[in-house]
Motif scaffolding. Structure first.
Motif, mmCIF file in Angstrom:
data_model
loop_
_atom_site.group_PDB
_atom_site.id
_atom_site.type_symbol
_atom_site.label_atom_id
_atom_site.label_comp_id
_atom_site.label_asym_id
_atom_site.label_seq_id
_atom_site.Cartn_x
_atom_site.Cartn_y
_atom_site.Cartn_z
ATOM 1 N N LEU A 88 91.495 32.572 -10.251
ATOM 2 C CA LEU A 88 90.441 33.522 -9.861
ATOM 3 C C LEU A 88 90.962 34.943 -10.034
ATOM 4 O O LEU A 88 91.944 35.338 -9.384
ATOM 5 C CB LEU A 88 90.024 33.293 -8.398
ATOM 6 N N PRO A 90 89.746 39.255 -11.648
ATOM 7 C CA PRO A 90 88.739 40.123 -12.286
ATOM 8 C C PRO A 90 88.735 40.000 -13.803
ATOM 9 O O PRO A 90 87.807 40.432 -14.466
ATOM 10 C CB PRO A 90 89.163 41.536 -11.852
ATOM 11 N N ARG A 115 97.823 36.526 -4.807
ATOM 12 C CA ARG A 115 97.927 37.660 -3.886
ATOM 13 C C ARG A 115 98.779 38.720 -4.569
ATOM 14 O O ARG A 115 99.136 38.570 -5.747
ATOM 15 C CB ARG A 115 98.544 37.211 -2.542
ATOM 16 N N GLU A 117 100.031 41.877 -6.637
ATOM 17 C CA GLU A 117 99.420 42.492 -7.827
ATOM 18 C C GLU A 117 98.894 41.440 -8.793
ATOM 19 O O GLU A 117 98.221 41.752 -9.766
ATOM 20 C CB GLU A 117 100.471 43.351 -8.543
ATOM 21 N N TYR A 137 85.296 43.689 -9.611
ATOM 22 C CA TYR A 137 85.899 44.397 -8.489
ATOM 23 C C TYR A 137 87.147 43.631 -8.052
ATOM 24 O O TYR A 137 87.289 42.444 -8.345
ATOM 25 C CB TYR A 137 84.919 44.526 -7.310
ATOM 26 N N ILE A 139 89.731 42.354 -5.037
ATOM 27 C CA ILE A 139 89.921 42.086 -3.613
ATOM 28 C C ILE A 139 91.388 41.685 -3.432
ATOM 29 O O ILE A 139 92.103 41.499 -4.408
ATOM 30 C CB ILE A 139 88.945 40.989 -3.091
ATOM 31 N N ALA A 145 87.240 34.263 -3.439
ATOM 32 C CA ALA A 145 86.598 33.806 -4.690
ATOM 33 C C ALA A 145 86.624 32.275 -4.744
ATOM 34 O O ALA A 145 85.631 31.634 -5.100
ATOM 35 C CB ALA A 145 87.322 34.410 -5.888
HETATM 36 N N1 LIG Z 1 86.660 39.547 -8.994
HETATM 37 C C1 LIG Z 1 87.344 38.480 -8.579
HETATM 38 O O1 LIG Z 1 86.913 37.324 -8.688
HETATM 39 C C2 LIG Z 1 88.688 38.704 -7.988
HETATM 40 C C3 LIG Z 1 89.589 37.648 -7.879
HETATM 41 C C4 LIG Z 1 90.850 37.878 -7.338
HETATM 42 C C5 LIG Z 1 91.166 39.173 -6.922
HETATM 43 N N2 LIG Z 1 92.381 39.499 -6.404
HETATM 44 C C6 LIG Z 1 93.563 38.672 -6.622
HETATM 45 C C7 LIG Z 1 94.743 39.266 -5.928
HETATM 46 C C8 LIG Z 1 95.840 39.332 -6.932
HETATM 47 C C9 LIG Z 1 95.404 38.600 -8.143
HETATM 48 O O2 LIG Z 1 95.803 37.251 -8.069
HETATM 49 C C10 LIG Z 1 93.889 38.637 -8.100
HETATM 50 N N3 LIG Z 1 90.264 40.172 -7.022
HETATM 51 C C11 LIG Z 1 89.050 39.947 -7.550
#
Ligand SMILES: NC(=O)c1ccc(N[C@@H]2CC[C@@H](O)C2)nc1
Length: 246
Positions: A88, A90, A115, A117, A137, A139, A145
């Protein structure tokens, strides 16, 4: 259907899955949800799951080996290589209703929640089958997610939603925004329920609901209509909705 979430916060995932339709689906065995914590697969004294990024920069990156071993265990405990591993992030494919609809056919979805970066790219390349995104975006972790995927897919499984609120949208509604919903009382400070909904005429009610779904989609998310071939009836209903607006 089985979901395995790879997460540093298993309690967060388990707690959120205890409620509503997801909790019910787990209780009645339609869905199985397991969590696997990469920290349990570390071999050093400090149980290290992350390290500094090559190339410098802020934050930490999750290490390959604990993630790899956690996924391997989830596969071994589940359906082996028949499982689909999804990261999961961005950078992934947008999670849409059609993606959720497709996913009901998976026997096992292993959802990797990162988690810090992020995670070592070599894990994404070699272990993950797909990368999915909630939207554009960031998180702080992939757990929310993953929980959205668990909820969105679970509610589509047979027997999870009673007929009274079936997820099986009739074909018309696919790809459209929902129609407005009303319940008692009929009159709230002068704002009354649309007459047709009190008529008991199911054909008229269905027609009104489709018209509202088409009209609202046209008003709020016109781009969704581009992917939808409107039938003559649907096109007429949309025209009627627009005319009634002016
Ligand atoms: N838009 C999304 O689905 C989404 C998925 C994960 C996320 N954050 C994690 C933390 C570090 C990395 O693993 C990604 N942010 C946004």
């Amino acid at each position: 259907m089985r979901f395995d979430v790879i997460t540093l916060f298993p309690e967060m995932v388990k707690a959120a899955s205890r409620y509503g339709v997801t909790g019910k689906a787990i209780d009645n065995g339609v869905v199985r949800l397991e969590t696997w914590n990469p920290r349990d697969y570390t071999h050093d004294k400090h149980r290290t799951v992350d390290d500094r990024p090559y190339g410098g920069g802020p934050g930490m990156v999750m290490k390959y080996q604990p993630l790899f071993d956690a996924v391997s265990e989830a596969k071994e405990n589940g359906f082996g290589d028949r499982a689909k591993v999804v990261y999961l992030s961005p950078q992934g494919r947008p999670i849409t209703q059609s993606l959720l609809n497709e996913s009901v056919h998976c026997e096992q979805l292993i959802l990797v929640a990162g988690r810090y970066e992020g995670i070592d790219e070599r894990f994404i390349e070699t272990v993950c089958d797909e990368e999915w995104s909630l939207g554009d975006y960031v998180i702080s972790g992939g757990e929310l997610a993953a929980l959205i995927v668990v909820d969105g897919v679970s509610r589509l499984l047979p027997g999870v939603l009673g007929d009274e609120n079936s997820a099986l949208q009739d074909s018309h509604m696919d790809g459209l925004l929902d129609y407005p919903h009303f319940t008692r009382p009929e009159n709230i400070e002068g704002r009354v329920v649309p007459e047709v909904l009190l008529s008991g005429n199911h054909a008229d009610i269905e027609r009104w609901r489709l018209k509202q779904a088409l009209g609202r989609t046209w008003q709020r998310r016109p781009e969704l209509l581009k992917n939808k071939q409107l039938s003559d009836v649907e096109y007429e209903l949309l025209q009627e909705f627009i005319v009634e607006l002016v």
